[in-house]
Design a protein around this motif. Structure first.
Motif, PDB file in Angstrom:
ATOM      1  N   ILE A 149     -10.729 -17.209  20.987  1.00  0.00           N
ATOM      2  CA  ILE A 149     -10.324 -17.634  19.791  1.00  0.00           C
ATOM      3  C   ILE A 149      -9.354 -19.057  19.818  1.00  0.00           C
ATOM      4  N   VAL A 150      -9.882 -20.209  18.923  1.00  0.00           N
ATOM      5  CA  VAL A 150      -9.305 -21.351  18.924  1.00  0.00           C
ATOM      6  C   VAL A 150      -8.676 -21.502  17.622  1.00  0.00           C
ATOM      7  N   TYR A 151      -7.371 -21.986  17.879  1.00  0.00           N
ATOM      8  CA  TYR A 151      -6.625 -22.324  16.554  1.00  0.00           C
ATOM      9  C   TYR A 151      -5.479 -23.288  16.588  1.00  0.00           C
ATOM     10  N   GLU A 152      -4.985 -23.661  15.587  1.00  0.00           N
ATOM     11  CA  GLU A 152      -3.775 -24.517  15.441  1.00  0.00           C
ATOM     12  C   GLU A 152      -2.445 -23.603  15.771  1.00  0.00           C
ATOM     13  N   LYS A 153      -1.462 -24.313  16.518  1.00  0.00           N
ATOM     14  CA  LYS A 153      -0.127 -23.648  16.532  1.00  0.00           C
ATOM     15  C   LYS A 153       0.852 -24.644  16.333  1.00  0.00           C
ATOM     16  N   THR A 154       2.123 -24.319  15.863  1.00  0.00           N
ATOM     17  CA  THR A 154       3.159 -25.007  15.688  1.00  0.00           C
ATOM     18  C   THR A 154       4.441 -24.294  16.044  1.00  0.00           C
ATOM     19  N   PHE A 155       5.403 -24.861  15.980  1.00  0.00           N
ATOM     20  CA  PHE A 155       7.041 -24.330  16.228  1.00  0.00           C
ATOM     21  C   PHE A 155       7.966 -25.356  15.495  1.00  0.00           C
ATOM     22  N   PHE A 156       9.051 -25.012  15.466  1.00  0.00           N
ATOM     23  CA  PHE A 156      10.032 -26.162  14.839  1.00  0.00           C
ATOM     24  C   PHE A 156      10.050 -27.711  15.563  1.00  0.00           C
ATOM     25  N   ASN A 157       9.643 -28.382  14.674  1.00  0.00           N
ATOM     26  CA  ASN A 157       9.368 -29.873  15.283  1.00  0.00           C
ATOM     27  C   ASN A 157       8.673 -30.198  16.308  1.00  0.00           C
ATOM     28  N   GLU A 158       7.692 -29.177  16.267  1.00  0.00           N
ATOM     29  CA  GLU A 158       6.430 -29.540  17.302  1.00  0.00           C
ATOM     30  C   GLU A 158       5.188 -29.433  16.403  1.00  0.00           C
ATOM     31  N   GLU A 162      -2.066 -17.677  26.751  1.00  0.00           N
ATOM     32  CA  GLU A 162      -2.250 -18.779  25.426  1.00  0.00           C
ATOM     33  C   GLU A 162      -2.663 -19.888  26.288  1.00  0.00           C
ATOM     34  N   VAL A 163      -3.651 -20.759  26.078  1.00  0.00           N
ATOM     35  CA  VAL A 163      -3.744 -21.987  26.621  1.00  0.00           C
ATOM     36  C   VAL A 163      -3.657 -23.047  25.590  1.00  0.00           C
ATOM     37  N   ARG A 164      -3.146 -24.115  25.966  1.00  0.00           N
ATOM     38  CA  ARG A 164      -2.894 -25.318  24.986  1.00  0.00           C
ATOM     39  C   ARG A 164      -4.340 -26.191  25.285  1.00  0.00           C
ATOM     40  N   LEU A 165      -4.673 -26.619  24.293  1.00  0.00           N
ATOM     41  CA  LEU A 165      -6.164 -27.461  24.669  1.00  0.00           C
ATOM     42  C   LEU A 165      -5.859 -28.866  24.160  1.00  0.00           C
ATOM     43  N   THR A 166      -4.873 -29.174  23.320  1.00  0.00           N
ATOM     44  CA  THR A 166      -4.751 -30.607  22.992  1.00  0.00           C
ATOM     45  C   THR A 166      -3.312 -31.048  22.906  1.00  0.00           C
ATOM     46  N   ASN A 167      -2.911 -32.297  23.166  1.00  0.00           N
ATOM     47  CA  ASN A 167      -1.771 -32.671  23.128  1.00  0.00           C
ATOM     48  C   ASN A 167      -1.689 -34.266  22.566  1.00  0.00           C
ATOM     49  N   THR A 168      -1.634 -33.951  20.961  1.00  0.00           N
ATOM     50  CA  THR A 168      -1.932 -35.139  20.205  1.00  0.00           C
ATOM     51  C   THR A 168      -0.510 -35.781  19.693  1.00  0.00           C
ATOM     52  N   VAL A 169       0.431 -35.165  20.052  1.00  0.00           N
ATOM     53  CA  VAL A 169       1.935 -35.889  19.426  1.00  0.00           C
ATOM     54  C   VAL A 169       2.346 -36.763  20.582  1.00  0.00           C
ATOM     55  N   PRO A 170       2.387 -38.056  20.250  1.00  0.00           N
ATOM     56  CA  PRO A 170       2.893 -39.170  21.108  1.00  0.00           C
ATOM     57  C   PRO A 170       4.394 -38.744  21.549  1.00  0.00           C
ATOM     58  N   ASP A 171       4.473 -39.407  22.815  1.00  0.00           N
ATOM     59  CA  ASP A 171       5.926 -39.270  23.275  1.00  0.00           C
ATOM     60  C   ASP A 171       7.016 -39.882  22.446  1.00  0.00           C
ATOM     61  N   GLN A 202       2.317 -20.988   1.416  1.00  0.00           N
ATOM     62  CA  GLN A 202       3.636 -20.672   2.013  1.00  0.00           C
ATOM     63  C   GLN A 202       3.808 -21.897   2.717  1.00  0.00           C
ATOM     64  N   ASN A 203       5.273 -22.338   2.467  1.00  0.00           N
ATOM     65  CA  ASN A 203       5.860 -23.736   3.044  1.00  0.00           C
ATOM     66  C   ASN A 203       6.861 -23.359   4.164  1.00  0.00           C
ATOM     67  N   VAL A 204       7.670 -22.150   3.908  1.00  0.00           N
ATOM     68  CA  VAL A 204       8.827 -21.763   4.828  1.00  0.00           C
ATOM     69  C   VAL A 204       8.277 -20.945   6.007  1.00  0.00           C
ATOM     70  N   TYR A 205       8.234 -21.559   7.481  1.00  0.00           N
ATOM     71  CA  TYR A 205       7.637 -20.857   8.450  1.00  0.00           C
ATOM     72  C   TYR A 205       8.395 -21.478   9.581  1.00  0.00           C
ATOM     73  N   LYS A 206       7.952 -20.648  10.735  1.00  0.00           N
ATOM     74  CA  LYS A 206       8.763 -21.371  11.924  1.00  0.00           C
ATOM     75  C   LYS A 206       7.521 -22.367  12.587  1.00  0.00           C
ATOM     76  N   GLY A 207       7.813 -23.427  11.943  1.00  0.00           N
ATOM     77  CA  GLY A 207       7.023 -24.793  12.385  1.00  0.00           C
ATOM     78  C   GLY A 207       6.951 -25.931  11.593  1.00  0.00           C
ATOM     79  N   TRP A 208       6.006 -26.735  11.895  1.00  0.00           N
ATOM     80  CA  TRP A 208       6.000 -28.134  11.217  1.00  0.00           C
ATOM     81  C   TRP A 208       5.332 -27.912  10.118  1.00  0.00           C
TER      82      TRP A 208
END
Length: 542
Positions: free
Chosen positions: A238-247, A262-271, A323-329
């Motif tokens: 299963i491939v999916y998008e995942k977020t957390f607060f300010n991530e 769980e394996v992270r496939l991408t790291n698209t957020v710049p430093d 839904q827009n209030v959840y534990k993520g960006w």
């Protein structure tokens, strides 16, 4: 390849004025075809003014009549098996023996699932559901082998998983409880992969569900919000998008045969993103004034505390059913979230409430607003302000601004018009002000929620911000794209005209000549939020 002779054969022949065919898929040696008849759509206009000449911007709007046919490839015979106005989806069993139709009427009050024997062209109704509100987010899928049909329904109040045989036998509900299942898909003929909100409405975790005994295995455990799930072709990963607060969202994967890896496939957020001092919003759950309804709210605190109290800005998400209030960006409102972070540096509290009408909290929560949009949403937001005042030091709820776009813009004008004792200023972007306008150009949305305006005028009158414009006591700022072809500029014009005719001078209007409902130009986005900021600075700070 085994092909001895290649040839082209025409299967269908339609009259010129009839709608074209779409191929839904193969069912043995037969094709399942669908058509969408829009012949009774009405013409509406969203003019464009920025060119050399005015473009009338004509468009056709309405609710389609859906047609499903079965075509025998050998004989060329095409037989219509279903014709009705409304909405449908199709699913064909893996062995090609059965076709399932998931059907909803135009007001989205009634749903039924029919399963056809493709050879006999006979059907069995295997499920039906009715509601006084409106149905939402239907899903069905045949098992990869065999004939068992899985579907999801809110029949017991929340979105759960059911299975049934093509003849209607062995009907079973497999999940139960006070949580939603936003996604489900077969792994094999006895196993379903699913996402649930069982841990919390603001979380999404993945599980495997074994249908023979309803036993579950948890595939993920890290706190976070997951969405947009896709199974691999072999139905293992299963491939999916995942977020957390300010991530912000990135792609992740889990192997259904190896839980908890769980394996992270991408790291698209710049430093550089993390060089900014993002404040983590506080996620809270509280009870509304009725003592039963549970609400979710996010809170950002001001960076600088004012001894006399800090003003509050309320953001209202659009769409209504979201839904827009959840534990993520936020996937939908990342620009607004960054704006909110900036507001905290200027001394504002910023809150958002997932009001009744929002998704992810069950049928009753969403449907409470049926026939009177604005009423319960406003109550829930006011209750959020009450919770803020009781639990957050120096939150000055005597200085409150409210803003949002589309449905959020509607809510901003409705709230300031009906509850001026709680809201001191409203900034409304691309706002519905008269729901009759939206009914004519978007009946798929308005009919289920408010009914037909000719049959239920009172539902519209009490839901329209325009109704309360005559007695408006607070300043408002309207911002609208001139060529908006979702919520037409007509809504802004009618609201402003009402203010002018009643002698109200405490309003501002900004027109964006080349913007539609969703702005595209970065300068327009900047101008919009610059004006909102200046508006709140003027009216919320003494």
């Amino acid at each position: 390849s085994g092909v001895k002779e290649a040839f082209i054969k025409q299967i269908t022949e339609r009259e010129e004025e009839r709608p074209g065919y779409s191929v839904e898929g193969w069912a043995g040696n037969r094709l399942i075809l669908s058509q969408t008849d829009r012949s009774d759509y009405k013409e509406y206009f969203f003019p464009e003014y920025a060119g050399t000449y005015v473009d009338p911007g004509e468009t056709q709007r309405g609710i389609p009549t859906r047609i499903v046919s079965v075509a025998d490839v050998d004989s060329g015979n095409v037989e219509i098996i279903y014709t009705k106005k409304g909405y449908l989806s199709t699913e064909i069993s893996g062995n090609g023996k059965y076709l399932a139709l998931d059907l909803m009427d135009p007001p989205m009050k009634n749903r039924e699932i029919l399963v056809y024997d493709v050879q006999k062209l006979s059907s069995t109704k295997v499920f039906e559901d009715q509601t006084e509100g409106w149905l939402y987010n239907t899903n069905m899928e045949f098992a990869p082998t065999g004939d068992k049909l899985m579907f999801q329904s809110e029949q017991d109040g929340l979105y759960h998983i059911y299975t049934v045989n093509p003849d209607g036998s062995n009907f079973q509900q497999h999940t139960f409880g006070e949580y939603d299942i936003p996604w489900a898909s077969w792994v094999d003929s006895n196993t379903i992969a699913m996402a649930t909100s069982e841990m919390d409405p603001g979380e999404r975790q993945l599980y495997k569900l074994y249908l023979d005994n309803n036993r579950r295995i948890k595939l993920t455990s890290d706190e976070g919000y997951r969405q947009d799930f896709q199974l691999s072709h072999d139905r293992r990963y299963i491939v999916y998008e995942k977020t957390f607060f300010n991530e912000p969202f990135d792609l992740f994967m889990v192997d259904t045969k190896i839980p908890q890896r769980e394996v992270r496939l991408t790291n698209t957020v710049p430093d550089s993103f993390y060089e900014y001092d993002w404040q983590q919003e506080e996620y809270v759950r509280f009870k509304a004034r009725d003592g039963e309804t549970k609400l979710s709210m996010s809170v950002l605190r001001p960076k600088k505390r004012n001894p006399d109290g800090n003003p509050v800005v309320v953001f209202v998400h659009g769409a209504g059913s979201l839904q827009n209030v959840y534990k993520g960006w936020s996937n939908s409102y990342w620009r607004e979230y960054m704006f909110h972070q900036y507001l905290t540096t200027l001394g504002y509290y910023v809150i958002e409430v997932d009001y009744r009408h929002s998704t992810g909290y069950g049928r009753d929560f969403r449907e409470d607003v049926t026939n009177w949009m604005g009423k319960y949403e406003t109550r829930d937001i006011v209750d959020g302000l009450g919770f803020l005042a009781d639990n957050y030091d120096k939150a000055d709820t005597s200085h409150v601004g409210i803003y949002g776009g589309s449905y959020g813009g509607f809510m901003s004008l409705y709230a300031v018009g009906t509850a001026p004792e709680h809201f001191d200023a409203a900034a409304a972007l691309r706002s519905v002000t008269k729901w009759e306008n939206y009914f004519y150009t978007n009946p798929w949305y308005t009919l289920p929620r408010l009914g037909d305006p000719e049959e239920n005028p009172e539902h519209y009158k009490r839901s329209n911000p325009l109704t309360y414009a005559d007695s408006l006591q607070r300043p408002v700022l309207l911002l609208h794209g001139l060529i908006d072809n979702n919520v037409g500029f007509q809504d802004a014009v009618q609201y402003i005209e009402r203010l002018i005719q009643t002698g109200n001078e405490d309003f501002e209007l900004m027109i964006y000549p080349t913007e539609r409902h969703s702005f595209r130009d970065e300068d327009a986005w900047y101008d919009e939020y610059r004006r909102i900021l200046q508006f709140f600075e003027k009216h919320l700070k003494d």
